[in-house]
Design an enzyme around this catalytic site. Sequence first.
Site, PDB file in Angstrom:
ATOM      1  CG  ASP A   1      -1.958  -1.120   1.146  1.00 33.57           C
ATOM      2  OD1 ASP A   1      -2.492  -1.352   0.047  1.00 33.57           O
ATOM      3  OD2 ASP A   1      -2.218  -1.763   2.180  1.00 33.57           O
TER       4      ASP A   1
ATOM      5  CE  LYS B   1      -1.495  -4.053 -10.454  1.00 29.35           C
ATOM      6  NZ  LYS B   1      -0.828  -3.334  -9.353  1.00 29.35           N
TER       7      LYS B   1
ATOM      8  CB  THR C   1      -4.310 -10.171  -7.381  1.00 28.02           C
ATOM      9  OG1 THR C   1      -3.844  -9.201  -6.433  1.00 28.02           O
ATOM     10  CG2 THR C   1      -3.122 -10.824  -8.072  1.00 28.02           C
TER      11      THR C   1
ATOM     12  N   GLY D   1       2.415  -5.241  -5.588  1.00 29.26           N
ATOM     13  CA  GLY D   1       3.136  -5.305  -4.325  1.00 29.26           C
ATOM     14  C   GLY D   1       4.564  -4.805  -4.481  1.00 29.26           C
TER      15      GLY D   1
END
Length: 218
Positions: free
Chosen positions: A20, A45, A49, A125
Amino acid sequence: MNFKDIKFPSRIFITGIDTDAGKSYATGWIARGMIDAGINVITQKFVQTGNTDFSEDIDIHRKLMGTGMLPEDRLHTTAPEIFTYPASPDLAARIDGRELDLNAISNATDALEEKYGNVLIEGAGGLMVPLKGEYLTIDYMREHNLPAILVTNGRLGSINHTLLALSALRNAGIRLFAVIYNSHFDKDKIICEDTRNYIRQWLDRHFPDALYLEMPSL
């Protein structure tokens, strides 16, 4: 931020110090700055997910870019791999019962670069996220010679996470193009100011060719 004087590589991989960190907003912010500077660019991207049939991160990019959805978005060229479960690509692929197709991703990047000239690839991530077993995001970046933009912030612990990520990039031989400090998470002024200063000084000493950019809260 005026990007006219910045020489961008044609492909840049945007990663974060954690899940995040603000990668989607940073990707859209950079893309908008490039567009305003007269630079043709599109975002991709890497793996999405937690979605079905669309990429919510691409939607964020387009809103910040002010372009609306593009034909490549509808064709999934900008998000060639989408999995339903919000987890690492490795786990999400196993839950959905299919393999992650890395060739589809790289082929999509090729097609986007051929048309637009510049591609900003937002990761999923951080650097050490599993893609397939022990094959990690940082392995893909190294194999495809993708320079990195690292997104960080001023939350407590960010200095540690940032330096670990920078060390991993250096050990992998990946060029650090820039660090973006995301001011959205600025809560404690003392910690945030110290984090900014520490990261800037670290870059000056250890990555003098890398840019340091501050992104406003979006």
